[in-house]
Design an enzyme around this catalytic site. Structure first.
Site, mmCIF file in Angstrom:
data_model
loop_
_atom_site.group_PDB
_atom_site.id
_atom_site.type_symbol
_atom_site.label_atom_id
_atom_site.label_comp_id
_atom_site.label_asym_id
_atom_site.label_seq_id
_atom_site.Cartn_x
_atom_site.Cartn_y
_atom_site.Cartn_z
ATOM 1 C CD GLU A 42 35.207 40.401 41.564
ATOM 2 O OE1 GLU A 42 35.115 41.211 42.513
ATOM 3 O OE2 GLU A 42 34.777 40.660 40.421
ATOM 4 C CD GLU A 66 31.566 38.630 38.682
ATOM 5 O OE1 GLU A 66 31.593 39.883 38.621
ATOM 6 O OE2 GLU A 66 31.625 37.997 39.745
#
Length: 428
Positions: free
Chosen positions: A214, A334
């Site tokens: 991320e 995810e």
């Protein structure tokens, strides 16, 4: 006779101790080398993953904790149990951390210095995954502070008096920190597994590498800084390892100059984080795009049904990007629904999971770029300290595993069997 017995029992005790040590450590090496299944490298052909010449669509999960639970022998059984459970559900890929920087049981204790016991824990994770026919997507650093992350690299540079800035974003532009990270990459990729004897860069058990979990560089909303970092690090990875797939680890937000930033991004803030899905993913050494799905985190006022509508819009937009713009696979690495949401129910979580998996299945049927999804996150029993608001122990609910088993079955029937756990077939 008495003297003989007196000598015999200490020898027997010592021999038993040696056998115990061998079974705990050396026995692992023996079993993997003798019984580990033959695996081929997952490759890319245009917008699809390919295994042994056939399209390979991913159904998998996240268990970030595998390495840290393998450092101590007594907790390794949790890792084996998790990988065994995943294989029995027909899951083919697990995403996990291949980093722990300066934290408890750290893999990298300081720049360029590694703890061998922690490294052998990662060796064990890879060897155990091979045993169960599960491939690993290994992430190399965290944008967040958990397990060190980019802030630990910045702290190291500051402590050594070479850091340009105390800002966490200096991870992306400071020459010294970039050198730290390149050294880390080289050390990981060229590591020779002490259990299998295979260098990581030559091990098909590894599905691919993820540069960073991320990434955000909020000090430069244009995403130019992050773009330069990805370009440099992806080129460096490919110089060492040309066999494995590589992704960035993006959340999927469109940058400020992308028309989709105002029509698809969850809200305005998402275009100001210093990442740019299309630009970052287009880099030639990046083999596939990564996207995350957390509508309950991104919208605080939306009702559940509106969140589901967003999930479909978000996924279809990125699949379209993979097909028409990037011409690469898109992995939704995810996704999940928080148990802390108001009026949370297990049925809503499973509905969200089915929404994601249904879109992947439709993509697979049409040979599109939506190449798979990895749910966040699975654990085994007794791991509350590693759980979060998304954590699930699959077998605690009879309905949770069925969602993923059913998807594994329909993918297998549509694209051919890629699972190596024979017990999985009985579910289909």
């Amino acid at each position: 006779m008495v003297a003989g017995n007196g000598l015999f029992y200490p020898i027997l005790g010592f021999a038993s101790f040696v056998v115990f040590i061998y079974m705990s450590f050396g026995g692992i090496k023996f079993s993997v080398l003798e019984e580990g299944p033959e695996l081929g490298f997952v490759e890319r052909n245009g917008t699809q993953f390919v295994l042994d010449g056939k399209a390979f669509y991913v159904n998998g999960w996240n268990s970030y904790w595998l390495m840290v639970q393998s450092v101590d022998v007594y907790s390794r059984s949790k890792v084996r149990e998790m990988l065994k459970t995943g294989a029995k559900m027909g899951l083919t890929v697990c995403r996990t951390w291949a980093f722990n920087d300066g934290d408890y049981n750290a893999l990298q204790t300081s720049p360029g210095h590694f703890d061998e016991q922690a490294f052998q824990a990662l060796d064990y994770v890879i060897a155990e995954a091979r045993q169960h026919g599960v491939r690993l997507l290994l992430s190399l650093v965290n944008n967040l502070q958990a397990y060190g992350g980019k802030s630990q690299y910045v702290k190291w540079a500051w402590q050594e008096g070479v850091g340009l800035s105390s800002s966490n974003d200096s991870f992306f532009f400071d020459p010294s920190i970039r050198s730290y990270f390149r050294n880390y990459i080289k050390t990981i990729l060229t590591r020779k597994n002490t259990i299998t004897g295979i260098e990581y860069r030559n091990d098909p058990t590894i599905f691919g590498w993820e540069l960073i979990n991320e990434p955000r560089c909020m000090s430069d909303p244009s995403a130019d800084t992050l773009q330069g970092w990805i370009d440099e690090m992806s080129t460096f990875v490919k110089l060492i390892d040309k066999k494995h797939l590589l992704t960035v680890g993006l959340e999927g937000f469109y940058g400020p100059n992308d028309p989709k930033s105002s029509t698809v991004n969850p809200e305005f803030w998402a275009s100001r984080l210093g990442s740019d899905f299309i630009r970052n993913s287009k880099i030639s050494n990046i083999d596939f795009a990564s996207v995350h799905i957390y509508p309950d985190h991104w919208f605080h006022e939306q009702v559940f049904e509106d969140q589901l509508k967003f999930v479909s819009k978000w996924m279809l937009s990125h699949i379209e990007d993979g097909d028409k713009v990037l011409k690469k696979p898109v992995l939704f690495s995810e996704y999940g629904l928080s148990e802390k949401n108001e009026n949370f129910s297990l049925s809503d979580r499973e509905k969200m999971h089915r929404t994601v998996l249904d879109i992947i299945y439709k993509s697979a049927k049409k040979n599109r770029s939506g190449a798979g999804a990895l749910v966040w996150q699975f654990l085994v029993g007794g791991m509350n300290e590693f759980s979060d608001e998304y954590g699930m122990v699959p077998w605690e609910s009879s309905s949770t595993p069925s969602v993923f088993v059913e998807h594994s079955c329909r993918l297998a029937k549509e694209k051919g069997w890629t699972q190596l756990d024979e017990s999985f077939k009985q579910h289909c």
